[in-house]
Design a protein around this motif. Structure first.
Motif, PDB file in Angstrom:
ATOM      1  N   ASP A 231      35.195  28.630  43.458  1.00 28.32           N
ATOM      2  CA  ASP A 231      34.179  29.171  44.365  1.00 28.32           C
ATOM      3  C   ASP A 231      34.545  30.564  44.870  1.00 28.32           C
ATOM      4  O   ASP A 231      33.719  31.248  45.462  1.00 28.32           O
ATOM      5  CB  ASP A 231      33.930  28.222  45.537  1.00 28.32           C
ATOM      6  N   ASP A 232      35.798  31.000  44.619  1.00 33.26           N
ATOM      7  CA  ASP A 232      36.229  32.331  45.040  1.00 33.26           C
ATOM      8  C   ASP A 232      37.309  32.809  44.071  1.00 33.26           C
ATOM      9  O   ASP A 232      38.489  32.484  44.223  1.00 33.26           O
ATOM     10  CB  ASP A 232      36.762  32.284  46.478  1.00 33.26           C
ATOM     11  N   CYS A 233      36.917  33.584  43.088  1.00 34.35           N
ATOM     12  CA  CYS A 233      37.828  34.016  42.038  1.00 34.35           C
ATOM     13  C   CYS A 233      38.959  34.883  42.582  1.00 34.35           C
ATOM     14  O   CYS A 233      40.115  34.731  42.180  1.00 34.35           O
ATOM     15  CB  CYS A 233      37.058  34.761  40.945  1.00 34.35           C
ATOM     16  N   HIS A 234      38.642  35.772  43.502  1.00 33.91           N
ATOM     17  CA  HIS A 234      39.678  36.650  44.053  1.00 33.91           C
ATOM     18  C   HIS A 234      40.730  35.846  44.821  1.00 33.91           C
ATOM     19  O   HIS A 234      41.930  36.086  44.683  1.00 33.91           O
ATOM     20  CB  HIS A 234      39.067  37.745  44.936  1.00 33.91           C
ATOM     21  N   ARG A 235      40.292  34.899  45.637  1.00 37.83           N
ATOM     22  CA  ARG A 235      41.227  34.058  46.394  1.00 37.83           C
ATOM     23  C   ARG A 235      42.092  33.220  45.450  1.00 37.83           C
ATOM     24  O   ARG A 235      43.311  33.168  45.589  1.00 37.83           O
ATOM     25  CB  ARG A 235      40.472  33.142  47.362  1.00 37.83           C
ATOM     26  N   SER A 236      41.447  32.576  44.465  1.00 37.48           N
ATOM     27  CA  SER A 236      42.187  31.739  43.513  1.00 37.48           C
ATOM     28  C   SER A 236      43.169  32.569  42.700  1.00 37.48           C
ATOM     29  O   SER A 236      44.293  32.130  42.435  1.00 37.48           O
ATOM     30  CB  SER A 236      41.215  31.008  42.588  1.00 37.48           C
ATOM     31  N   TYR A 237      42.764  33.755  42.321  1.00 37.98           N
ATOM     32  CA  TYR A 237      43.635  34.678  41.591  1.00 37.98           C
ATOM     33  C   TYR A 237      44.897  34.960  42.403  1.00 37.98           C
ATOM     34  O   TYR A 237      46.023  34.861  41.896  1.00 37.98           O
ATOM     35  CB  TYR A 237      42.858  35.964  41.297  1.00 37.98           C
ATOM     36  N   LYS A 238      44.740  35.279  43.680  1.00 38.20           N
ATOM     37  CA  LYS A 238      45.884  35.576  44.554  1.00 38.20           C
ATOM     38  C   LYS A 238      46.776  34.345  44.725  1.00 38.20           C
ATOM     39  O   LYS A 238      48.005  34.456  44.718  1.00 38.20           O
ATOM     40  CB  LYS A 238      45.404  36.091  45.903  1.00 38.20           C
ATOM     41  N   GLU A 239      46.164  33.174  44.887  1.00 38.71           N
ATOM     42  CA  GLU A 239      46.943  31.940  45.044  1.00 38.71           C
ATOM     43  C   GLU A 239      47.768  31.660  43.787  1.00 38.71           C
ATOM     44  O   GLU A 239      48.945  31.300  43.880  1.00 38.71           O
ATOM     45  CB  GLU A 239      46.009  30.755  45.320  1.00 38.71           C
ATOM     46  N   LEU A 240      47.161  31.820  42.631  1.00 38.52           N
ATOM     47  CA  LEU A 240      47.870  31.555  41.376  1.00 38.52           C
ATOM     48  C   LEU A 240      48.945  32.604  41.109  1.00 38.52           C
ATOM     49  O   LEU A 240      50.032  32.267  40.621  1.00 38.52           O
ATOM     50  CB  LEU A 240      46.886  31.450  40.209  1.00 38.52           C
ATOM     51  N   LEU A 241      48.679  33.854  41.437  1.00 42.27           N
ATOM     52  CA  LEU A 241      49.711  34.892  41.319  1.00 42.27           C
ATOM     53  C   LEU A 241      50.928  34.527  42.166  1.00 42.27           C
ATOM     54  O   LEU A 241      52.072  34.675  41.725  1.00 42.27           O
ATOM     55  CB  LEU A 241      49.173  36.248  41.767  1.00 42.27           C
ATOM     56  N   ALA A 242      50.682  34.035  43.382  1.00 43.88           N
ATOM     57  CA  ALA A 242      51.771  33.661  44.284  1.00 43.88           C
ATOM     58  C   ALA A 242      52.599  32.504  43.722  1.00 43.88           C
ATOM     59  O   ALA A 242      53.780  32.363  44.043  1.00 43.88           O
ATOM     60  CB  ALA A 242      51.214  33.304  45.661  1.00 43.88           C
ATOM     61  N   ARG A 243      51.987  31.676  42.874  1.00 43.48           N
ATOM     62  CA  ARG A 243      52.701  30.558  42.243  1.00 43.48           C
ATOM     63  C   ARG A 243      53.386  30.974  40.941  1.00 43.48           C
ATOM     64  O   ARG A 243      53.980  30.152  40.265  1.00 43.48           O
ATOM     65  CB  ARG A 243      51.727  29.416  41.945  1.00 43.48           C
ATOM     66  N   GLY A 244      53.248  32.239  40.571  1.00 42.05           N
ATOM     67  CA  GLY A 244      53.924  32.728  39.380  1.00 42.05           C
ATOM     68  C   GLY A 244      53.094  32.754  38.121  1.00 42.05           C
ATOM     69  O   GLY A 244      53.616  32.990  37.031  1.00 42.05           O
ATOM     70  N   VAL A 245      51.788  32.545  38.236  1.00 47.38           N
ATOM     71  CA  VAL A 245      50.919  32.614  37.067  1.00 47.38           C
ATOM     72  C   VAL A 245      50.741  34.072  36.665  1.00 47.38           C
ATOM     73  O   VAL A 245      50.495  34.934  37.516  1.00 47.38           O
ATOM     74  CB  VAL A 245      49.543  31.963  37.346  1.00 47.38           C
ATOM     75  N   GLU A 246      50.898  34.348  35.385  1.00 42.48           N
ATOM     76  CA  GLU A 246      50.706  35.699  34.865  1.00 42.48           C
ATOM     77  C   GLU A 246      49.315  35.807  34.255  1.00 42.48           C
ATOM     78  O   GLU A 246      48.970  35.025  33.366  1.00 42.48           O
ATOM     79  CB  GLU A 246      51.771  36.017  33.826  1.00 42.48           C
ATOM     80  N   PHE A 247      48.553  36.753  34.731  1.00 39.42           N
ATOM     81  CA  PHE A 247      47.188  36.949  34.255  1.00 39.42           C
ATOM     82  C   PHE A 247      47.156  38.013  33.169  1.00 39.42           C
ATOM     83  O   PHE A 247      47.914  38.973  33.206  1.00 39.42           O
ATOM     84  CB  PHE A 247      46.265  37.351  35.404  1.00 39.42           C
ATOM     85  N   THR A 248      46.238  37.843  32.230  1.00 36.02           N
ATOM     86  CA  THR A 248      46.000  38.851  31.199  1.00 36.02           C
ATOM     87  C   THR A 248      44.881  39.796  31.623  1.00 36.02           C
ATOM     88  O   THR A 248      44.781  40.901  31.100  1.00 36.02           O
ATOM     89  CB  THR A 248      45.626  38.189  29.860  1.00 36.02           C
ATOM     90  N   GLU A 249      44.040  39.326  32.559  1.00 28.73           N
ATOM     91  CA  GLU A 249      42.937  40.135  33.077  1.00 28.73           C
ATOM     92  C   GLU A 249      42.734  39.816  34.553  1.00 28.73           C
ATOM     93  O   GLU A 249      42.628  38.651  34.919  1.00 28.73           O
ATOM     94  CB  GLU A 249      41.627  39.833  32.335  1.00 28.73           C
ATOM     95  N   GLU A 250      42.669  40.851  35.368  1.00 29.64           N
ATOM     96  CA  GLU A 250      42.374  40.679  36.789  1.00 29.64           C
ATOM     97  C   GLU A 250      40.901  40.313  36.958  1.00 29.64           C
ATOM     98  O   GLU A 250      40.091  40.549  36.052  1.00 29.64           O
ATOM     99  CB  GLU A 250      42.677  41.969  37.542  1.00 29.64           C
TER     100      GLU A 250
END
Length: 141
Positions: free
Chosen positions: A92-111
């Protein structure tokens, strides 16, 4: 009535995949059963705590007699390129989920980026499987 119960992803290492999908993405273990009578075949599934009717099967690439060596290598090659299929996750909130997953160490290929269908971002699991994290527009499809 027909529904979708499970989806399978090939993984190089089931333990590594299990850590990624549970510790980093937040899924829970649904089944982790090793069957000695089937050559120690391991049935490993995970799913979202809030979505009990769906499981993701984390399947090790099998050897003979299920899959010959050349086919197994083809699967590994496609996985490395991110072309064995895509797991689509919605939020429901891509930006929030993106930040949460980054904090857990998930590496994204696209912001996260605005697209015609919503806000979309990309990541890959440790085996190379493509994953999209999308906030779908309410007026889309």
């Amino acid at each position: 009535m027909i529904t979708t119960g499970s989806m399978q992803l090939w993984v190089h290492d089931q333990d590594e995949a299990l850590r990624f999908y549970t510790e980093k993405l937040g899924m829970e273990i649904r089944a982790d059963v090793t069957m000695p009578e089937m050559g120690d075949f391991r049935w490993l599934t995970v799913g979202w705590p809030t979505q009990q009717d769906f499981t993701l099967v984390l399947m090790a690439i099998p050897g003979e007699p299920v899959m010959d060596a050349a086919t197994a290598e083809d699967v590994r090659t496609l996985m490395a390129k991110g072309f064995t299929g895509t797991l689509f996750l919605t939020t429901d909130d891509c930006h929030r989920s993106y930040k949460e997953l980054l904090a857990r160490g998930v590496e994204f290929t696209e912001e996260p980026e605005e697209r015609p269908y919503g806000i979309d971002s990309g990541l890959r699991d440790p085996s190379g499987n493509s994953i999209r994290l999308t906030q779908v527009r309410e007026d889309f499809g």
